[in-house]
Write an enzyme that holds these catalytic residues in place. Structure first.
Site, PDB file in Angstrom:
ATOM      1  N   ARG A 709       0.867  -1.178   0.000  1.00  0.00           N
ATOM      2  CA  ARG A 709       0.000   0.000   0.000  1.00  0.00           C
ATOM      3  C   ARG A 709       0.904   1.229   0.000  1.00  0.00           C
ATOM      4  O   ARG A 709       0.960   1.980   0.955  1.00  0.00           O
ATOM      5  CB  ARG A 709      -0.939   0.009   1.205  1.00  0.00           C
ATOM      6  CG  ARG A 709      -1.898  -1.164   1.239  1.00  0.00           C
ATOM      7  CD  ARG A 709      -3.141  -0.859   2.046  1.00  0.00           C
ATOM      8  NE  ARG A 709      -2.889  -0.608   3.451  1.00  0.00           N
ATOM      9  CZ  ARG A 709      -3.853  -0.362   4.330  1.00  0.00           C
ATOM     10  NH1 ARG A 709      -5.112  -0.304   3.933  1.00  0.00           N
ATOM     11  NH2 ARG A 709      -3.561  -0.156   5.605  1.00  0.00           N
ATOM     12  N   ASN A 734       6.505  -5.918   4.587  1.00  0.00           N
ATOM     13  CA  ASN A 734       6.035  -7.294   4.750  1.00  0.00           C
ATOM     14  C   ASN A 734       5.778  -8.012   3.433  1.00  0.00           C
ATOM     15  O   ASN A 734       5.513  -9.216   3.430  1.00  0.00           O
ATOM     16  CB  ASN A 734       4.750  -7.312   5.591  1.00  0.00           C
ATOM     17  CG  ASN A 734       4.932  -8.024   6.912  1.00  0.00           C
ATOM     18  OD1 ASN A 734       6.049  -8.303   7.329  1.00  0.00           O
ATOM     19  ND2 ASN A 734       3.844  -8.327   7.571  1.00  0.00           N
ATOM     20  N   ASN A 760       5.900 -12.845   5.380  1.00  0.00           N
ATOM     21  CA  ASN A 760       4.768 -11.977   5.668  1.00  0.00           C
ATOM     22  C   ASN A 760       4.125 -12.418   6.973  1.00  0.00           C
ATOM     23  O   ASN A 760       3.383 -13.391   7.021  1.00  0.00           O
ATOM     24  CB  ASN A 760       3.750 -12.027   4.519  1.00  0.00           C
ATOM     25  CG  ASN A 760       2.544 -11.139   4.789  1.00  0.00           C
ATOM     26  OD1 ASN A 760       2.608 -10.224   5.610  1.00  0.00           O
ATOM     27  ND2 ASN A 760       1.448 -11.414   4.107  1.00  0.00           N
ATOM     28  N   ARG A 765       5.930  -6.929  13.364  1.00  0.00           N
ATOM     29  CA  ARG A 765       5.709  -5.608  13.956  1.00  0.00           C
ATOM     30  C   ARG A 765       6.464  -5.451  15.277  1.00  0.00           C
ATOM     31  O   ARG A 765       6.875  -4.357  15.644  1.00  0.00           O
ATOM     32  CB  ARG A 765       4.214  -5.403  14.187  1.00  0.00           C
ATOM     33  CG  ARG A 765       3.859  -4.060  14.804  1.00  0.00           C
ATOM     34  CD  ARG A 765       2.422  -4.072  15.335  1.00  0.00           C
ATOM     35  NE  ARG A 765       1.439  -4.244  14.290  1.00  0.00           N
ATOM     36  CZ  ARG A 765       0.922  -3.253  13.585  1.00  0.00           C
ATOM     37  NH1 ARG A 765       1.308  -2.017  13.804  1.00  0.00           N
ATOM     38  NH2 ARG A 765       0.015  -3.500  12.659  1.00  0.00           N
ATOM     39  N   ASP A 781       0.013   1.653  12.206  1.00  0.00           N
ATOM     40  CA  ASP A 781      -0.356   1.072  10.927  1.00  0.00           C
ATOM     41  C   ASP A 781      -0.033   2.064   9.816  1.00  0.00           C
ATOM     42  O   ASP A 781       0.100   3.272  10.056  1.00  0.00           O
ATOM     43  CB  ASP A 781      -1.851   0.733  10.900  1.00  0.00           C
ATOM     44  CG  ASP A 781      -2.185  -0.460  11.779  1.00  0.00           C
ATOM     45  OD1 ASP A 781      -1.259  -1.237  12.092  1.00  0.00           O
ATOM     46  OD2 ASP A 781      -3.362  -0.616  12.156  1.00  0.00           O
ATOM     47  N   ASP A 782       0.063   1.546   8.601  1.00  0.00           N
ATOM     48  CA  ASP A 782       0.412   2.449   7.505  1.00  0.00           C
ATOM     49  C   ASP A 782      -0.722   3.396   7.138  1.00  0.00           C
ATOM     50  O   ASP A 782      -0.513   4.351   6.384  1.00  0.00           O
ATOM     51  CB  ASP A 782       0.860   1.655   6.266  1.00  0.00           C
ATOM     52  CG  ASP A 782      -0.189   0.649   5.812  1.00  0.00           C
ATOM     53  OD1 ASP A 782      -1.277   0.609   6.412  1.00  0.00           O
ATOM     54  OD2 ASP A 782       0.087  -0.112   4.864  1.00  0.00           O
ATOM     55  N   ASP A 783      -1.932   3.141   7.643  1.00  0.00           N
ATOM     56  CA  ASP A 783      -3.042   4.056   7.383  1.00  0.00           C
ATOM     57  C   ASP A 783      -3.471   4.814   8.632  1.00  0.00           C
ATOM     58  O   ASP A 783      -4.546   5.408   8.672  1.00  0.00           O
ATOM     59  CB  ASP A 783      -4.238   3.299   6.805  1.00  0.00           C
ATOM     60  CG  ASP A 783      -4.733   2.192   7.734  1.00  0.00           C
ATOM     61  OD1 ASP A 783      -4.080   1.938   8.767  1.00  0.00           O
ATOM     62  OD2 ASP A 783      -5.766   1.573   7.422  1.00  0.00           O
ATOM     63  N   GLU A 869      -2.182  -9.917  16.571  1.00  0.00           N
ATOM     64  CA  GLU A 869      -0.877  -9.615  17.164  1.00  0.00           C
ATOM     65  C   GLU A 869      -0.991  -8.527  18.224  1.00  0.00           C
ATOM     66  O   GLU A 869      -0.235  -8.508  19.203  1.00  0.00           O
ATOM     67  CB  GLU A 869       0.124  -9.231  16.075  1.00  0.00           C
ATOM     68  CG  GLU A 869       0.104  -7.789  15.616  1.00  0.00           C
ATOM     69  CD  GLU A 869      -1.109  -7.444  14.752  1.00  0.00           C
ATOM     70  OE1 GLU A 869      -1.253  -6.270  14.382  1.00  0.00           O
ATOM     71  OE2 GLU A 869      -1.921  -8.343  14.446  1.00  0.00           O
ATOM     72  N   ASP A 870      -1.943  -7.607  18.048  1.00  0.00           N
ATOM     73  CA  ASP A 870      -2.121  -6.551  19.049  1.00  0.00           C
ATOM     74  C   ASP A 870      -2.714  -7.113  20.335  1.00  0.00           C
ATOM     75  O   ASP A 870      -2.347  -6.684  21.440  1.00  0.00           O
ATOM     76  CB  ASP A 870      -3.008  -5.437  18.492  1.00  0.00           C
ATOM     77  CG  ASP A 870      -4.257  -5.965  17.807  1.00  0.00           C
ATOM     78  OD1 ASP A 870      -4.438  -7.199  17.748  1.00  0.00           O
ATOM     79  OD2 ASP A 870      -5.060  -5.156  17.315  1.00  0.00           O
TER      80      ASP A 870
END
Length: 956
Positions: A709, A734, A760, A765, A781-783, A869-870
């Site tokens: 992205r 990733n 991946n 992270r 996050d990337d967003d 994962e969070d």
């Protein structure tokens, strides 16, 4: 002759009348009509001409000469009309030209105004930047002054001093009397183990140094060999070794020869005559292992085994270890242990075992003799008992009489048995399970101790027990036995709290492990009060002790690997050598060495307020590392072994490092501190100029996970430009596909390191990358769309809550009352238990724990679902700290407007997260998440302040 003439007037009047009389009526009418037409026309002409002249004199328009329409010809009229049309067209064109010019002027005015506003904005931004630069200069000057005045300079580590051939001196064999009195100061050679040596350990491989008189059990040899070969301290060079490990094995009772054993030890290549710095491992995998070194001259070697007599155990020299349960796998431990809840199980207390018959019978007769001659004695001294509940009274009073015999005679455990049996017959709601005989026989062991039953029902009984009883051997000469250590191991494994009657025994690794946090030790004289004591424990006490016991068992006792690692760690801690540094993960760049990424020239304006200064612009600097290498192993061993429960590795820094008192910052210990206004304090302006707080200045690293992205990622990177206290940005790439060469990367004032992932995985992270040089990590996050003031406020809060996750989006785990189990919930709630790591600060220490210490089963589940994962990180931090996370600001989500819909919007995403919570609870044995009902805002938020003061943050 005279002639008389008539006057003129007299003569004209008759003529005009005569003329009128003579004129015809038709002519008269025509004349009148002409007069009536011409006179108005002439009048209109002159009036129009007069008005036209007036209009011409004012400059507005030209008059039109009005002529006698009757006198105009058709051609003239047409030309005149055409002329008037031309005039109209000319005027219209002129008007349009004027309107176009007016619009251009208006547009120019608007453009100029916009430029003016931009210049004002730029002026404000440059003024803030100038202020930041001014602050940066002041910070640099302050730092220079600190460096010049610092009285505690950085020191380099001492040289790594290793032994040489000159140290291999052959000494005389010490006498048995000297061997019995060995202690570290008299029998250990510290010269081979410098503090910077790294604690190298040499292992005599059993295949190279075979016991000629006995064969090691293959399963023991394999387990121990594999454990030692994977230990980080083991070296294959005996010349530099600090410690030499010898696996004597498990030798069955009676199946050894003392003379051969002694000869074997003295013939070892590096024995050195007296066996100094040697460790002799006699590890038990079955109950019939005994002390094989009695009567053997072991020199100055350290003995490690489960069975010791008081006459042969050398305190703080020899080491007591648990037996080896060889079927247990380190990765699958959680499958073999029950959940910690419920706190109270079916049985309050349980026991199963048997003593040798002849010993019990002889002591039973002795007790009967005492009872028959001392009836009057038992009735005295029964006052002062204060039971918790009335239903315990009879148990305490009746059994108190029997205890008088045990205490006075100290001859057998029959009195204890009678008290325990009385507990069963008492009318209470508590249930007990006591078995004092084994129908299927017992395992072999010492004659004076309670032996384990041969059947396997004891573990099922332990899973139903809140407490389990461990009776110490009758012989005070037994310091530790295999059966006792087996009982302790099984109690921890099955979640039953051990209650040891007889406080004269030693537990494994008790030199550093504080077993009082997980074991209840009482003298046998307390058996009459045992029921009362156990009833005083609350549910929270019980679960706390269970949890601590399981944690200590997992880290130190659970597998052969843990036993070997703990043994070496204990000896290393004993001689004051720091552990090895924990391993950082490599940070390979996604770009090759020759490729130079393209730079992005355009710039997206950040969300920060141009007139709000959030902190100085500083060059990146790392957090100090490994500053407590020696203070921890020399002064913090109890904390390291029992609170952190991790003495195996040395961490560059932890969130639990001590904090200086306030006055220390101004009395000689202020290096690195940046008090607000030099300690005077202040409001917004002064607040923005320094970090303040209780710890020295520092920066944070942004770790951003992305997968194909690029546009969204680049936009998020641009928004980080000019962010104060930012050290660098780590982009975890990733995707298996590298970035396209045409991708342009923004210049944001700090380095951007793009790391190539091996696979991946969302676990990437939380890898402790070597490129991360700060304690603080902002995982995004990337967003994620966060304003600068939100990020800086979150960073400031984290500096005060370093051991917790500090972030923005809150979530919670909810109980399912219909089906049981736990649900993941993202609805707005006044209570939360998790903070999503898509926008959260945490300490790098937890990245080490997530990667190297957290159960592999959890990371495998994250890879299976590509989710959770969070949740796993929240479980880990709450498990370590027993604290909930901290939510900052009112933000409940962090998605950027216009970004693509992510996987988190799908229903399957929530279903997987439900499953993750329940699975993680199985692995940990309980739900470590804790609820919190508050969020954090800045101090002066919504506070009325004087007009000449500023708030800490405008919108927070």
């Amino acid at each position: 002759m005279v002639v008389d003439l008539p006057s003129t007037g007299t003569m004209q009047t008759p003529s005009f009348c005569h003329w009128l009389t003579a004129m015809r009526l038709s002519r008269l009418i025509g004349l009148l009509l002409v007069v009536l037409v011409i006179v108005p026309l002439i009048t209109h002409y002159y009036l129009s001409k007069f008005v036209g002249e007036l209009q011409n004199s004012d400059g507005h328009q030209k008059g039109i000469e009005i002529e006698d329409l009757n006198s105009l010809k058709l051609g003239d009229l047409k030309s005149r009309i055409e002329e008037m049309l031309r005039i109209k067209t000319s005027v219209s064109n002129e008007l349009r030209s004027l309107e176009s010019h007016r619009q251009k002027l208006q547009a120019e005015i608007t453009t100029i105004n916009q430029k003016l506003e931009k210049m004002k904005t730029e002026y404000g931004r440059l003024e803030v930047e100038l202020q930041k630069l001014r602050l940066s200069v002041e910070q640099a000057q302050y730092e220079q002054k600190e460096a010049l005045e610092r009285n505690i300079p950085h020191i380099a580590a001492p040289n790594k001093i290793l032994p040489s051939l000159l140290d291999n001196v052959i000494l005389d064999v010490p006498s048995l009397n000297k061997v019995k009195t060995c202690r570290m100061h008299s029998c250990f050679d510290y010269s081979r183990c410098s503090v910077a040596s790294g604690f190298p350990v040499y292992f005599y491989h059993p295949d190279d140094y075979r016991l000629s008189w006995n064969q090691l059990q293959k399963i023991v040899k394999k387990a121990v060999t594999e454990s030692l070969n994977t230990n980080i301290h083991v070296t294959f060079d005996p010349m530099i070794a600090c410690i030499f490990v010898v696996l004597v094995g498990q030798v069955e009772v009676g199946n050894y020869n003392k003379l051969f054993l002694e000869k074997y030890l003295h013939s070892l290549t590096h024995w050195g005559g007296d066996g100094r710095n040697h460790i002799l491992l006699n590890l038990a995998s079955s109950s019939n292992t005994s002390d094989i070194f009695t009567g053997v001259n072991t020199g100055r070697a350290i003995i490690v085994q489960s069975h010791f007599l008081s006459s042969s155990f050398r305190d703080r020299f020899d080491i007591i270890v648990p037996p080896l349960i060889l079927h247990t796998s380190q990765q699958e431990i959680w499958r073999e242990v029950p959940l910690l809840s419920p706190a109270r199980r079916k049985y309050l207390l349980s026991f199963q075992g048997e003593q040798k018959n002849q010993l019990i019978n002889s002591h039973f007769k002795y007790v009967q003799h005492l009872q028959s001659h001392n009836k009057s004695y038992y009735s005295n001294d029964l006052t002062g008992i204060s039971p918790l509940q009335e239903d315990v009274d009879s148990s305490l009073v009746n059994s108190r009489r029997l205890m008088k015999v045990e205490y006075s005679s100290d001859s057998s455990d029959n009195q204890v048995i009678n008290v325990l049996k009385q507990m069963i017959s008492d009318t209470t709601n508590d249930k007990f399970w006591f078995e004092f005989s084994c129908p299927k026989g017992t395992l072999d062991g010492e004659i004076s101790e309670w032996l384990l039953c041969a059947d396997q029902t004891r573990e099922e009984m332990l899973k139903d027990s809140t407490f389990t009883l461990i009776l110490s051997p009758l012989s005070y000469n037994i310091v530790s036995s295999v059966h006792l250590q087996f009982r302790l191991f099984e109690a921890f494994k099955n979640g039953a709290i051990p209650v040891i009657l007889g406080n004269y025994i030693r537990l494994p690794f008790d030199e550093f492990v504080d077993w009082k946090q997980a074991v209840l030790e009482l003298p046998k004289a307390r058996v009459t009060e045992l029921h009362y004591i156990l009833r005083t424990f609350t549910d929270s006490d019980i679960l706390l002790i269970k949890n601590k016991g399981r944690l200590l068992w997992e880290r130190y006792l659970s597998t052969t690997q843990q036993v070997i690692d703990t043994t070496l760690a204990l000896l290393r801690s004993r001689i004051g050598i720091p552990a090895v540094a924990v391993r950082d993960e490599p940070s390979p760049s996604v770009f090759n060495e020759t490729f130079k990424p393209l730079k992005l020239t355009t710039f997206v304006l950040t969300d920060s307020e141009v007139d709000e200064s959030l902190g100085p612009l500083e060059p990146p600097f790392p957090s100090p590392t490994f500053r407590r290498n020696y203070s921890i192993p020399l002064t913090q061993q109890v904390y390291l072994w029992n609170n952190l429960v991790n003495p195996f590795f040395l961490y560059p820094h932890t969130p639990f490092d001590p904090v200086l008192p306030s006055e220390a910052k101004f009395t000689g210990s202020g290096y690195g501190f940046r008090p607000i206004r030099q300690g005077e304090g202040g409001a917004g302006k002064e607040f923005s100029e320094a970090l303040g707080g209780n710890v020295p200045r520092e920066q944070f690293t942004v770790v951003m996970l992305t997968y194909e992205r690029e546009t969204v990622m680049i936009d998020s990177l641009q928004r980080l430009k000019g962010l104060p206290y930012l050290n660098k940005v780590i982009v975890v790439w990733n995707s298996p596909k590298p970035p396209i060469p045409e991708l342009r990367w923004p210049e944001i004032g700090v380095p951007i390191h793009v790391i190539k992932s091996q696979k991946n995985s969302l676990n990437n992270r939380f890898l402790p990358y070597v490129a991360i040089e700060t304690e603080a990590i902002l995982s995004v996050d990337d967003d994620a769309h966060l304003r600068h003031d939100e990020i800086i406020f979150g960073f400031r809060v984290w500096r005060e809550e370093r051991d917790r996750i500090v972030g923005f989006p809150g979530r919670y785990h909810a109980w399912d009352p219909h089906h049981g189990g736990w649900l993941y919930n993202s609805n707005h709630s006044c209570e939360l238990s998790m903070v999503l790591t898509g926008a959260a600060f945490f300490h790098k220490y937890y990245a080490y724990l997530y990667t190297h210490l957290m159960p592999q089963a959890i990371k495998d589940k994250v890879d299976e679902y590509m989710n959770c994962e969070d949740i796993a990180m929240n479980f880990l931090v709450s498990h370590v700290t027993r604290k909930p996370p901290v939510k900052v600001t009112s933000r409940w989500t962090f998605r950027c407007p216009g970004c693509p819909i992510s996987l988190s919007e799908e229903d399957s995403h929530f279903q997987e997260r439900h499953k993750c919570i329940n699975f993680f609870a199985q692995v940990y044995g309980y739900i470590p998440l804790l609820n919190t009902q508050f969020r954090v805002d800045s101090v002066l938020f919504k506070t009325r302040i004087p007009h000449d003061k500023q708030k800490c943050f405008k919108f927070i």
